[in-house]
Design a protein around this motif. Structure first.
Motif, PDB file in Angstrom:
ATOM      1  N   ASP A 117      26.799 -20.608  32.779  1.00 33.26           N
ATOM      2  CA  ASP A 117      25.642 -21.577  32.166  1.00 33.26           C
ATOM      3  C   ASP A 117      24.884 -21.978  32.853  1.00 33.26           C
ATOM      4  N   GLN A 118      23.568 -21.165  33.217  1.00 35.89           N
ATOM      5  CA  GLN A 118      22.514 -21.604  34.291  1.00 35.89           C
ATOM      6  C   GLN A 118      21.177 -20.590  33.769  1.00 35.89           C
ATOM      7  N   VAL A 119      20.214 -21.071  34.328  1.00 38.98           N
ATOM      8  CA  VAL A 119      19.045 -20.406  34.121  1.00 38.98           C
ATOM      9  C   VAL A 119      18.370 -20.027  35.349  1.00 38.98           C
ATOM     10  N   PRO A 120      18.161 -18.737  35.503  1.00 41.01           N
ATOM     11  CA  PRO A 120      18.336 -17.791  34.695  1.00 41.01           C
ATOM     12  C   PRO A 120      19.972 -17.326  34.420  1.00 41.01           C
ATOM     13  N   PRO A 121      20.420 -16.684  33.524  1.00 39.99           N
ATOM     14  CA  PRO A 121      21.895 -16.559  33.076  1.00 39.99           C
ATOM     15  C   PRO A 121      22.472 -15.848  34.255  1.00 39.99           C
ATOM     16  N   LYS A 122      23.610 -16.093  34.629  1.00 44.15           N
ATOM     17  CA  LYS A 122      24.484 -15.160  35.581  1.00 44.15           C
ATOM     18  C   LYS A 122      25.848 -14.664  34.918  1.00 44.15           C
ATOM     19  N   VAL A 123      25.808 -13.256  34.958  1.00 48.72           N
ATOM     20  CA  VAL A 123      26.941 -12.844  34.183  1.00 48.72           C
ATOM     21  C   VAL A 123      27.915 -11.905  35.216  1.00 48.72           C
ATOM     22  N   GLU A 124      29.167 -12.415  35.538  1.00 52.70           N
ATOM     23  CA  GLU A 124      29.936 -11.618  36.409  1.00 52.70           C
ATOM     24  C   GLU A 124      31.034 -10.793  35.737  1.00 52.70           C
ATOM     25  N   GLY A 182      36.615  -7.145  43.725  1.00 51.37           N
ATOM     26  CA  GLY A 182      36.564  -8.631  43.294  1.00 51.37           C
ATOM     27  C   GLY A 182      35.314  -8.508  42.380  1.00 51.37           C
ATOM     28  N   PRO A 183      34.979  -9.690  41.728  1.00 53.54           N
ATOM     29  CA  PRO A 183      33.919  -9.877  40.676  1.00 53.54           C
ATOM     30  C   PRO A 183      32.448  -9.422  41.071  1.00 53.54           C
ATOM     31  N   LEU A 184      31.735  -8.851  40.326  1.00 49.17           N
ATOM     32  CA  LEU A 184      30.617  -8.365  40.810  1.00 49.17           C
ATOM     33  C   LEU A 184      29.484  -8.717  39.448  1.00 49.17           C
ATOM     34  N   ARG A 185      28.314  -8.885  39.632  1.00 44.86           N
ATOM     35  CA  ARG A 185      27.214  -9.075  38.977  1.00 44.86           C
ATOM     36  C   ARG A 185      26.726  -7.651  38.610  1.00 44.86           C
ATOM     37  N   PHE A 186      26.071  -7.605  37.434  1.00 39.40           N
ATOM     38  CA  PHE A 186      25.681  -6.190  36.884  1.00 39.40           C
ATOM     39  C   PHE A 186      24.949  -5.304  38.023  1.00 39.40           C
TER      40      PHE A 186
END
Length: 109
Positions: free
Chosen positions: A70-77, A32-36
């Motif tokens: 689109d949030q602070v801090p940025p979240k990338v998946e 499944g999706p994971l953050r860095f």
């Protein structure tokens, strides 16, 4: 990926996923999706720089999708695309073969 003619399907597949890190990254994203940071912990031994480069290449080849929230801090998946899932499915038998023969393979080193 550079334009080229492939000798066979295996040659084409290796061009897309070549190298140790892409296979391990694909395997980790198969759940499944994971953050860095999660992805970096899921792929032991990979440096931040190499993971970044591999993810960019896999995104460019259509294996991985990068979603920026689109949030602070940025979240990338990061997640697998349908193309990435199909490659993961193709690699599963190779992984099973490796598991079956891991003792013999380790004895070679």
């Amino acid at each position: 990926m550079p334009k080229r003619t492939y000798v066979c399907g295996f040659d084409a597949a290796m061009a897309v996923m070549g190298g140790k890190w892409k296979g391990l990254t694909l395997f980790a994203l198969g759940e499944g999706p994971l953050r860095f940071g999660q992805l970096r912990r899921a792929v032991p031994g990979i440096s931040e720089r190499i993971l970044t480069l591999q993810l960019r290449e896999m995104e460019a080849s259509g294996l991985v999708h990068r979603k920026v929230h689109d949030q602070v801090p940025p979240k990338v998946e990061y997640s697998l695309t349908e193309f990435g899932h199909s490659l993961n499915a193709a690699l599963a038998p190779l992984g099973a073969w490796g598991e079956e023969h891991i003792d013999r393979i380790e004895a070679l080193s």
